[in-house]
Design a protein around this motif. Structure first.
Motif, PDB file in Angstrom:
ATOM      1  N   GLU A  55      -7.695   3.400   0.706  1.00 55.87           N
ATOM      2  CA  GLU A  55      -6.813   2.888  -0.327  1.00 55.87           C
ATOM      3  C   GLU A  55      -6.091   3.993  -1.101  1.00 55.87           C
ATOM      4  OE1 GLU A  55      -9.149   0.367  -2.789  1.00 55.87           O
ATOM      5  OE2 GLU A  55      -9.575  -1.076  -1.200  1.00 55.87           O
ATOM      6  N   THR A  56      -6.326   5.235  -0.722  1.00 53.17           N
ATOM      7  CA  THR A  56      -5.655   6.361  -1.373  1.00 53.17           C
ATOM      8  C   THR A  56      -4.438   6.764  -0.557  1.00 53.17           C
ATOM      9  OG1 THR A  56      -7.655   7.219  -2.417  1.00 53.17           O
ATOM     10  CG2 THR A  56      -5.865   8.785  -2.046  1.00 53.17           C
ATOM     11  N   SER A  57      -3.297   6.935  -1.241  1.00 51.84           N
ATOM     12  CA  SER A  57      -2.081   7.302  -0.528  1.00 51.84           C
ATOM     13  C   SER A  57      -1.232   8.247  -1.369  1.00 51.84           C
ATOM     14  CB  SER A  57      -1.259   6.061  -0.160  1.00 51.84           C
ATOM     15  OG  SER A  57      -0.791   5.407  -1.329  1.00 51.84           O
ATOM     16  N   VAL A  58      -0.456   9.070  -0.672  1.00 50.20           N
ATOM     17  CA  VAL A  58       0.495   9.995  -1.300  1.00 50.20           C
ATOM     18  C   VAL A  58       1.816   9.867  -0.555  1.00 50.20           C
ATOM     19  CG1 VAL A  58       1.020  12.392  -1.899  1.00 50.20           C
ATOM     20  CG2 VAL A  58      -1.376  11.616  -1.826  1.00 50.20           C
ATOM     21  N   GLU A  59       2.902   9.695  -1.290  1.00 49.47           N
ATOM     22  CA  GLU A  59       4.235   9.605  -0.699  1.00 49.47           C
ATOM     23  C   GLU A  59       5.122  10.642  -1.370  1.00 49.47           C
ATOM     24  OE1 GLU A  59       6.973   8.233   2.016  1.00 49.47           O
ATOM     25  OE2 GLU A  59       4.995   7.301   1.772  1.00 49.47           O
ATOM     26  N   ILE A  60       5.647  11.589  -0.597  1.00 47.04           N
ATOM     27  CA  ILE A  60       6.470  12.680  -1.119  1.00 47.04           C
ATOM     28  C   ILE A  60       7.942  12.380  -0.876  1.00 47.04           C
ATOM     29  CG2 ILE A  60       6.957  15.147  -1.067  1.00 47.04           C
ATOM     30  CD1 ILE A  60       4.126  14.630  -1.887  1.00 47.04           C
ATOM     31  N   SER A  61       8.766  12.548  -1.896  1.00 44.39           N
ATOM     32  CA  SER A  61      10.205  12.392  -1.725  1.00 44.39           C
ATOM     33  C   SER A  61      10.934  13.513  -2.448  1.00 44.39           C
ATOM     34  CB  SER A  61      10.682  11.033  -2.249  1.00 44.39           C
ATOM     35  OG  SER A  61      10.356  10.873  -3.616  1.00 44.39           O
TER      36      SER A  61
END
Length: 326
Positions: free
Chosen positions: A88-94
């Motif tokens: 359930e852990t997420s990282v989204e880089i933009s």
């Protein structure tokens, strides 16, 4: 006319000048020695932070993954060039580029969802706690198997503030407005002088940051942030003007957003003011946002690489990071 008295007066004058110069030199040497001891010489208070936390942490660290074991997809780890998901852990880089020419601003956004609040951890340079102990953000990240990291509050530059990391108290010298992350996923701005480190831990504090100022509260830009001084001691008094920045924002419980703004690089990114930084967080939907150490320290690390362009032409060493382990 006898010249002797005149020569004697000149000799006395020279002696006074030499003595005055020597006194000034000694005074400056003393000041330089004090400054070096205060801001350059390492003062190690805890030599093995990992062992110290293992002995004192009240919380068993959860990596954020779902441990039911029945659903293979829920525990699957997926890593791409710009994203990471584990349970359930997420990282989204933009990457965001605004403006043009000398007014260009480039910044990096990491939207982070935590399966458990303890998945967001802190680490110190060289696995030690104290003053003036530094290492590169990327090096600290790699030593702690981080998939994502940003520079922290550079606690080691000062000897004040409440420092709680990974549920363990390291310093209790209230001085300013801080930010506290709790084990239930909530985050709040607080007055360090109105509480204590032990009281915060008893209430479930997991990590604290002591820098500031808070730039967004209740979804709105905080008034007067351009006039704040973080420190009243030598160095780092002013954080005004267009600067490289690092800050953390809160969208909801266990839903965070980290922003690193590049700056001092003409034609690529000039940096932003604190108010402009606050506006970025409001646009991202943050209800709370808090400024961290910036300038040459501003660094975002993801999947083994520094993704931004630090203003010094390379990373500047710092004392601590916030990270998510891969």
């Amino acid at each position: 006319m006898e010249p002797t008295p005149r020569r004697k007066r000149r000799t006395r004058r020279r002696n006074v000048i030499i003595a005055s110069a020597l006194t000034t030199t000694l005074t400056l040497s003393g000041a330089a020695a004090w400054a070096a001891d205060r801001y350059l010489v390492q003062h190690v208070e805890i030599d093995d932070v990992a062992a110290y936390e293992a002995e004192n942490s009240p919380v068993t660290v959860d990596d954020g993954a779902d441990d039911t074991g029945d659903d293979e997809e829920s525990t699957e780890t997926v890593l791409t060039d710009t994203s990471y998901t584990s349970g359930e852990t997420s990282v989204e880089i933009s990457t965001v580029v605004e403006g043009s020419g000398d007014s260009t601003v480039t910044y990096y956004v990491a939207e982070v969802t935590l399966g458990d609040a303890t998945a967001l951890r802190s680490a110190f340079a060289n696995n030690q706690f104290g003053e003036n102990i530094t290492d590169l953000t990327s090096s600290i990240a790699e030593e702690n198997d981080a998939v994502f990291a940003i520079n922290g509050d550079y606690y080691g530059f000062r000897d004040t503030g409440i420092v709680i990391r990974n549920g363990v108290v390291y310093r209790d010298e209230p001085a300013r407005t801080g930010l506290v992350f709790y084990t239930d996923g909530s985050v709040e701005v607080y007055d360090e002088t109105a509480t204590s480190a032990d009281e915060l831990v008893a209430a479930g504090a997991w990590n604290t940051l002591s820098f500031g100022p808070a730039i967004v509260e209740d979804g709105a830009v905080v008034d007067g942030i351009e006039d704040v001084e973080v420190d009243t001691n030598f160095g780092n008094h002013s954080i005004q003007g267009d600067q490289p920045r690092t800050a953390v924002g809160v969208i909801d419980d266990n839903h965070l957003v980290f922003v690193v703004v590049d700056g001092r690089q003409s034609g690529y990114s000039e940096g932003v003011t604190l108010t402009e930084l606050a506006d970025i967080f409001v646009d991202l939907g943050a209800t709370t946002a808090y400024n961290l150490d910036g300038g040459g320290s501003s660094t975002m690390f993801f999947d083994g690489e520094v993704v931004n362009s630090p203003s010094n032409g390379g990373e500047r060493a710092t004392s601590d990071i916030l990270y998510i382990a891969g």
